[in-house]
Structures are given as C-alpha cells and as structure tokens.
Design an enzyme around this catalytic site. Structure first.
Site, PDB file in Angstrom:
ATOM      1  N   CYS A   1      33.271  38.539  44.816  1.00  0.00           N
ATOM      2  CA  CYS A   1      34.385  37.841  45.482  1.00  0.00           C
ATOM      3  C   CYS A   1      33.943  37.101  46.739  1.00  0.00           C
ATOM      4  CB  CYS A   1      35.525  38.808  45.831  1.00  0.00           C
ATOM      5  SG  CYS A   1      36.279  39.597  44.410  1.00  0.00           S
ATOM      6  N   SER A   2      32.657  36.742  46.796  1.00  0.00           N
ATOM      7  CA  SER A   2      32.120  36.068  47.983  1.00  0.00           C
ATOM      8  C   SER A   2      31.208  34.918  47.567  1.00  0.00           C
ATOM      9  CB  SER A   2      31.355  37.068  48.861  1.00  0.00           C
ATOM     10  OG  SER A   2      32.187  38.115  49.302  1.00  0.00           O
TER      11      SER A   2
END
Length: 356
Positions: free
Chosen positions: A312-313
């Site tokens: 998620c980055s």
C-alpha cells in the site's frame, strides 16, 4: 463483552457505566504511554487511516500547501492526492534517499509561506526507516507549520513523548506494536478547536440538539465506539508499560540486526535501505524470483508468514526502485526469537537452492 456489553455514554445503567469506564481507561492509558495529559483530545478511531483522514480533511483549506514524503503509506497519499485533484491543496512530495530517509533540512527548504501542514511517517512500512520526526517538528514549528505524524509503524516500536515533542497530530493504530486488536486506533490532537470533524451523528451528549457537539472527544467520535476492541488495546499497552518500552525496543533492534547480519550472507538476496536506522521491518528480494513466489514458498513450505508486493505504498517502492514488482517484507516483533530468524534464513537458502 460478557460484563460490559453496552453502549458507552448512552445510558445510565450499570453495563453502560462499565463500558464508559473502559473507554475512559483507554484514553488514560494512551495518554500515559505518549506522555499526553489532555486525554479529552485523544480521539478514538478504528485505525490510523481514520485518524489521518480526520487530521488531513479537518485542517486544510482551499489554497493551502501540504508537504509530505515519498515514503508515505496510501493512508496519507490517497487523501492528499484527492484534495490535490479537486483543487483544494497544492501538494509537494519530498523524495527520500535510497535508505528511505528524508532529513529536516530537506523539509525546511521545501516550506513556503503557503505551507499549512507537513505529513510524515514515523517509520516506513516498507523499509522500516525511522524518520527524524523530532527534528522535522522543530523545523516546522519554527516556521509556524503544523505537523501530522503517521505513527502506525512507530507507536510501540520507538519512543514518542508528546511533552518533549508536541506534534500537532499523532495518528496511531492498535494492532501493530501496541499489541492490541484490529479495528482500534487513535488520533491525538494538540488543539481540537482548530480541527473540523470528519463525521457527525449520535454521541450521547447534547441529544436534545440536531447540531453536532463542538467539544472533544465527542466532536470527533460520532457513532458507537468499539468498546471490546479498546479494552483489548488498553491491555496491550499496559503489557508494554509493564514489560518496559525500552526493553522491548532493544530486543526488537537486536533481533532485527541479527536478521540483517544473517540475510546479508545470502548473495542472491538484496535488502533495501540496508544502512537505515529502522524499526523491526526488513524488505528484500531474491534474485530472479518474484516477491509473491518467495512469499508463497515461505508460507506453504515453512509456515512463515510475510507480506509481498507494494505494501500500500507505491511511492515508497518507486523510491526504492522496486515498483511495480514490490518486495518481500519480514516484520519482527517482541514475540519472535532468534530460532525463528534462523528458520527463516534456512528457508530462504533452501528457496535459492531450489531455484538454481
């Protein structure tokens, strides 16, 4: 759930009073842990993401500039990108170095007269890199800029003292290093009067009015709270306080250093941000293998659970040159052992042998 299964702050009967006491103890415990006495400004949330959204959407106005880093989780990047896309804010992203680090002087150079807010992670969820949040706060405070810290990875893994460094906003989650259950978190706010609520609804207070309360914590806590979850979070933080945070940090640091030393001996494995001062998070890849293949092998053959992919980055992975394939991530804790690290190293060695 057996003995206090009622809605806190809504009724006067004994179960509701017990539930309210649980919520009160949660705020008191979080305040004790972060050395923050104004417990009414501790907003209970379902995770760090909710706290970050409350702080971001509630503190910026049209024309404001917001600065963040390339190591942020999407719980920061997506709200900021949304506000940028609808023309509310100007967004500036400071790119980290190959150890995932953004320094305070980089932040100072980026600040302008329009800068309203700086959002920075306490520690990267990809590389584990610990950001110099105290130095960044000093720079921002000197320029009159507010600071929001995403402490999802840092709370319980590094010391954060809000009397020493009074960040304007600190967002935490319960289910990582604070030893609590999923679905718990908090946003700690320095000045609640300067923050608009993200939701409005029932609070149990001022029920005769259709206007939402303007005092904390009710101002930010519309709807029924997760009382069983916060009971668990309280016990988790109490465990850390009883064990000693310094002791737990030292153990995780030593275990992570042991992992890094052992994994460095495997030529086919590349560790990212190898020289970073980090929490107990290590990202790596195996030469000529996908992250998902490595993770699947560790799970199915060894019962070792890791996360593979972009975590998620995406911007952090672009910074590390690991986009779009991502990495494999080991996440250690106080409850892991050297024997488990040894097993993980043997598993990686066996994977490499099988791939040759």
């Amino acid at each position: 759930m057996r003995h206090a299964n009622a809605n806190p702050g809504r009724s006067g009967h004994s179960l509701a009073v017990k539930a309210a006491e649980i919520i009160y103890r949660t705020r008191e415990t979080i305040g004790e842990f972060f050395n923050y006495p104004d417990t009414e400004n501790i907003i209970l949330t379902k995770n760090a993401t909710e706290g970050l959204n409350i702080a971001i959407y509630g503190s910026v106005n049209e024309g404001d500039e917001v600065i963040t880093t390339s190591m942020e989780h999407n719980s920061v990047m997506r709200p900021l990108t949304h506000l940028q896309s609808i023309g509310v804010i100007d967004l500036k992203v400071i790119h980290a170095d190959m150890n995932g680090m953004v320094r305070a002087d980089d932040m100072q150079k980026a600040i302008t007269q329009k800068t309203k807010l700086v959002v920075v992670t306490s520690a990267s969820n990809v590389t584990g890199t610990i950001m110099p949040i105290e130095d960044i706060y000093k720079v921002c405070h000197g320029e009159g800029v507010k600071v929001l810290v995403d402490a999802a990875q840092g709370a319980g893994a590094m010391k954060i003292d809000l009397q020493k460094t009074p960040f304007d906003f600190l967002a935490i989650t319960g289910h990582k290093h604070l030893c609590g259950p999923q679905g718990t978190g908090a946003l700690i706010v320095k000045d609640a009067s300067a923050l608009d609520p993200f939701m409005r609804g029932g609070t149990g207070s001022l029920s005769e009015k259709t206007v939402h309360p303007d005092f904390p914590p009710d101002k930010f806590e519309a709807g029924t709270l997760n009382t069983p979850g916060y009971a668990g979070l309280t016990v988790g933080i109490r465990f850390i306080l009883s064990e000693g945070l310094d002791k737990m940090i030292r153990y995780e640091h030593d275990l992570t250093r042991y992992l890094l030393e052992r994994i460095a001996a495997i030529d086919e494995v590349k560790v990212y941000a190898p020289r970073a001062d980090r929490v107990a998070t290590v990202s790596f890849n195996v030469r000529n293998a996908t992250a998902s293949d490595v993770a699947h092998y560790l799970d199915k053959e060894w019962g070792i659970y890791v996360r593979a992919g972009l975590h998620c980055s995406p911007m952090a992975h672009r910074t590390m040159n690991t986009f779009p394939k991502g990495t494999v991530r080991f996440s250690l804790s106080y409850f892991n052992t050297k024997e488990e690290v040894d097993a993980a190293i043997e598993a990686l060695k066996e994977f490499v042998r099988r791939e040759k």
